[in-house]
Write a protein that holds these residues in place. Sequence first.
Motif, PDB file in Angstrom:
ATOM      1  N   PRO A 189       0.687  -1.087   0.049  1.00  0.00           N
ATOM      2  CA  PRO A 189      -0.210  -0.096  -0.046  1.00  0.00           C
ATOM      3  C   PRO A 189       0.892   1.320  -0.006  1.00  0.00           C
ATOM      4  CG  PRO A 189      -0.075  -1.117   2.077  1.00  0.00           C
ATOM      5  CD  PRO A 189       0.245  -2.138   1.174  1.00  0.00           C
ATOM      6  N   ARG A 190       1.985   1.235   0.660  1.00  0.00           N
ATOM      7  CA  ARG A 190       2.831   2.472   0.936  1.00  0.00           C
ATOM      8  C   ARG A 190       3.599   2.783  -0.429  1.00  0.00           C
ATOM      9  NH1 ARG A 190       0.519   5.221   4.709  1.00  0.00           N
ATOM     10  NH2 ARG A 190       0.530   4.273   6.712  1.00  0.00           N
ATOM     11  N   HIS A 191       4.051   1.642  -1.133  1.00  0.00           N
ATOM     12  CA  HIS A 191       4.602   1.886  -2.473  1.00  0.00           C
ATOM     13  C   HIS A 191       3.733   2.450  -3.515  1.00  0.00           C
ATOM     14  CE1 HIS A 191       7.588   1.027  -5.537  1.00  0.00           C
ATOM     15  NE2 HIS A 191       6.863   0.498  -6.326  1.00  0.00           N
ATOM     16  N   CYS A 192       2.520   1.898  -3.480  1.00  0.00           N
ATOM     17  CA  CYS A 192       1.487   2.456  -4.342  1.00  0.00           C
ATOM     18  C   CYS A 192       1.080   3.857  -4.053  1.00  0.00           C
ATOM     19  CB  CYS A 192      -0.040   1.769  -4.288  1.00  0.00           C
ATOM     20  SG  CYS A 192       0.246   0.029  -4.857  1.00  0.00           S
ATOM     21  N   GLU A 193       1.246   4.373  -2.751  1.00  0.00           N
ATOM     22  CA  GLU A 193       1.109   5.474  -2.726  1.00  0.00           C
ATOM     23  C   GLU A 193       2.160   6.443  -2.820  1.00  0.00           C
ATOM     24  OE1 GLU A 193      -0.119   5.975   1.697  1.00  0.00           O
ATOM     25  OE2 GLU A 193      -1.700   4.678   1.445  1.00  0.00           O
ATOM     26  N   PHE A 194       3.689   5.995  -2.833  1.00  0.00           N
ATOM     27  CA  PHE A 194       4.652   6.542  -3.355  1.00  0.00           C
ATOM     28  C   PHE A 194       4.620   6.868  -4.571  1.00  0.00           C
ATOM     29  CE2 PHE A 194       8.553   5.322  -5.572  1.00  0.00           C
ATOM     30  CZ  PHE A 194       9.169   6.379  -5.437  1.00  0.00           C
ATOM     31  N   LEU A 195       4.164   5.985  -5.560  1.00  0.00           N
ATOM     32  CA  LEU A 195       4.126   6.252  -6.982  1.00  0.00           C
ATOM     33  C   LEU A 195       3.005   7.213  -7.341  1.00  0.00           C
ATOM     34  CD1 LEU A 195       4.350   2.400  -8.188  1.00  0.00           C
ATOM     35  CD2 LEU A 195       5.976   4.496  -8.494  1.00  0.00           C
ATOM     36  N   TYR A 196       1.876   7.104  -6.725  1.00  0.00           N
ATOM     37  CA  TYR A 196       0.922   8.204  -6.798  1.00  0.00           C
ATOM     38  C   TYR A 196       1.230   9.466  -6.507  1.00  0.00           C
ATOM     39  CZ  TYR A 196      -3.330  10.862  -5.601  1.00  0.00           C
ATOM     40  OH  TYR A 196      -4.293  11.980  -5.602  1.00  0.00           O
ATOM     41  N   GLN A 197       1.811   9.804  -5.480  1.00  0.00           N
ATOM     42  CA  GLN A 197       2.481  11.038  -5.059  1.00  0.00           C
ATOM     43  C   GLN A 197       3.376  11.527  -6.043  1.00  0.00           C
ATOM     44  OE1 GLN A 197       1.616  12.962  -2.488  1.00  0.00           O
ATOM     45  NE2 GLN A 197       0.021  11.523  -1.606  1.00  0.00           N
ATOM     46  N   LYS A 198       4.341  10.660  -6.510  1.00  0.00           N
ATOM     47  CA  LYS A 198       5.398  10.940  -7.149  1.00  0.00           C
ATOM     48  C   LYS A 198       4.830  11.497  -8.706  1.00  0.00           C
ATOM     49  CE  LYS A 198      10.153  10.560  -8.126  1.00  0.00           C
ATOM     50  NZ  LYS A 198      10.922  11.000  -7.038  1.00  0.00           N
ATOM     51  N   LEU A 199       3.948  10.580  -9.211  1.00  0.00           N
ATOM     52  CA  LEU A 199       3.102  10.923 -10.597  1.00  0.00           C
ATOM     53  C   LEU A 199       2.454  12.298 -10.363  1.00  0.00           C
ATOM     54  CD1 LEU A 199       2.117   7.397 -11.182  1.00  0.00           C
ATOM     55  CD2 LEU A 199       3.718   8.297 -12.466  1.00  0.00           C
ATOM     56  N   ARG A 200       1.718  12.404  -9.390  1.00  0.00           N
ATOM     57  CA  ARG A 200       0.767  13.768  -9.252  1.00  0.00           C
ATOM     58  C   ARG A 200       1.567  14.943  -9.251  1.00  0.00           C
ATOM     59  NH1 ARG A 200      -4.792  14.150  -5.721  1.00  0.00           N
ATOM     60  NH2 ARG A 200      -5.537  16.050  -6.716  1.00  0.00           N
ATOM     61  N   TYR A 201       2.592  14.749  -8.163  1.00  0.00           N
ATOM     62  CA  TYR A 201       2.880  15.942  -7.641  1.00  0.00           C
ATOM     63  C   TYR A 201       4.455  16.428  -8.240  1.00  0.00           C
ATOM     64  CZ  TYR A 201      -0.807  15.881  -4.418  1.00  0.00           C
ATOM     65  OH  TYR A 201      -1.947  15.854  -4.107  1.00  0.00           O
ATOM     66  N   HIS A 202       4.936  15.358  -8.831  1.00  0.00           N
ATOM     67  CA  HIS A 202       6.426  15.709  -9.428  1.00  0.00           C
ATOM     68  C   HIS A 202       6.355  15.746 -10.801  1.00  0.00           C
ATOM     69  CE1 HIS A 202      10.795  15.508  -9.853  1.00  0.00           C
ATOM     70  NE2 HIS A 202      10.687  14.569 -10.566  1.00  0.00           N
ATOM     71  N   TYR A 203       5.567  14.515 -11.521  1.00  0.00           N
ATOM     72  CA  TYR A 203       5.444  14.667 -12.944  1.00  0.00           C
ATOM     73  C   TYR A 203       4.093  15.470 -13.523  1.00  0.00           C
ATOM     74  CZ  TYR A 203       9.393  11.256 -12.880  1.00  0.00           C
ATOM     75  OH  TYR A 203      10.496  10.689 -12.709  1.00  0.00           O
ATOM     76  N   GLY A 204       3.318  15.757 -12.848  1.00  0.00           N
ATOM     77  CA  GLY A 204       2.229  16.372 -13.211  1.00  0.00           C
ATOM     78  C   GLY A 204       0.905  15.437 -13.721  1.00  0.00           C
ATOM     79  N   VAL A 205       1.094  14.092 -13.428  1.00  0.00           N
ATOM     80  CA  VAL A 205      -0.117  13.413 -14.122  1.00  0.00           C
ATOM     81  C   VAL A 205      -1.293  13.717 -13.245  1.00  0.00           C
ATOM     82  CG1 VAL A 205      -0.611  10.807 -14.258  1.00  0.00           C
ATOM     83  CG2 VAL A 205       1.646  11.560 -14.413  1.00  0.00           C
ATOM     84  N   ARG A 206      -2.500  13.605 -14.198  1.00  0.00           N
ATOM     85  CA  ARG A 206      -3.595  13.792 -13.493  1.00  0.00           C
ATOM     86  C   ARG A 206      -4.533  12.715 -13.213  1.00  0.00           C
ATOM     87  NH1 ARG A 206      -9.102  16.684 -16.833  1.00  0.00           N
ATOM     88  NH2 ARG A 206      -8.103  15.076 -18.187  1.00  0.00           N
TER      89      ARG A 206
END
Length: 356
Positions: free
Chosen positions: A146-163
């Motif tokens: 669960p934490r790894h999925c949240e890590f990817l979500y945070q990285k994608l949304r706030y670092h890479y600008g994925v919507r």
Amino acid sequence: MAPAANDNIVIVGAGIIGLNVAYVLAQRGFGSQITVVAEHWPGDTSAHYTSPWAGCNFSAISGADRNALRWDKLGYSHLAKLASECSKEAYVERTASKEYWDEDVPYEKIKHMSEYLDDFRLLPLNELPPGVRFGIAFTAVTINAPRHCEFLYQKLRYHYGVRFIRRKLPSIGAAYLSPSTEIVFNCTGIAAMTLPGVEDANVFPTRGQVVLVKAPRVKSISMRHGKDYETYLIPRPGSNGNVVLGGYVQKGVSDGSTYSYETQSILDRTRDLDTELRDSPHEVLATFAGLRPSRVGGARVERDVIEVNGTSKVLVHNYGAGGTGFQAGYGMALDSVKAVEDELKRLHVSATKARL
């Protein structure tokens, strides 16, 4: 001119498979052109949103076909790199592992894995538990699912600008959110069985049940593959001593409930397998059940074409990894992205022109 739309690329599904596709694309510079559409996001819980329930470790449970072998090798390299470079942030750790087989030893698969696994060795007979025919030891990776999925979500949304959009789509065709949507990645997991426009009859659920315990003295992975059972202990990184115990592999079972007698069976089997669990105090924290998105013939990773409002559009299927999504998902993502290399080059050119 206005920047390129952020729905040029749509990924359907926010489990580990969809998140890995988004991650591979974002690292190549497409983050601002990606929208992830999913009913469930990291942080949610559902028997049909299986990724957070995973054990989760690198092991020999995957298939022996050419694709599965290649995806495993790519996944091990990727996860080991995360463990070396950002272990605490990504919730991935290198962990000692032992695997045992009562029978049906996949020798060719093990030979292939031995060529790249760190610290690989065959276990001598005097190190095998009673009833075990064959065993190996190596340095694996463990992931706090669960934490790894949240890590990817945070990285994608706030670092890479994925919507990210929370939505249950009525069909795969509805994933083409606007006329500017050029590529859709179908990472719908078990929903691929019923989603209109996909309806893959080869997809089926494989139910699993696991028990989460606090057992800080358990520091390594133990797995025993039996004729009609799977038993394992997997330490969960970044959890202050939590361990995932399992398990069950019930093909075709779609029941998301948990059962006390299965919990007791898991506790009994894991105590027999690991002396640290048997000889030290541990606390049962929770019991979970999830439905692995399995598929006859293995995972489907291929390019397709779909008609949307009279126009041919590109569709990439990426689902059916069963219980191997965390170790195979990165390699599957690389193949998915490679399948549309020509379309991505065109999108890159268009985005570059739009910024001028």
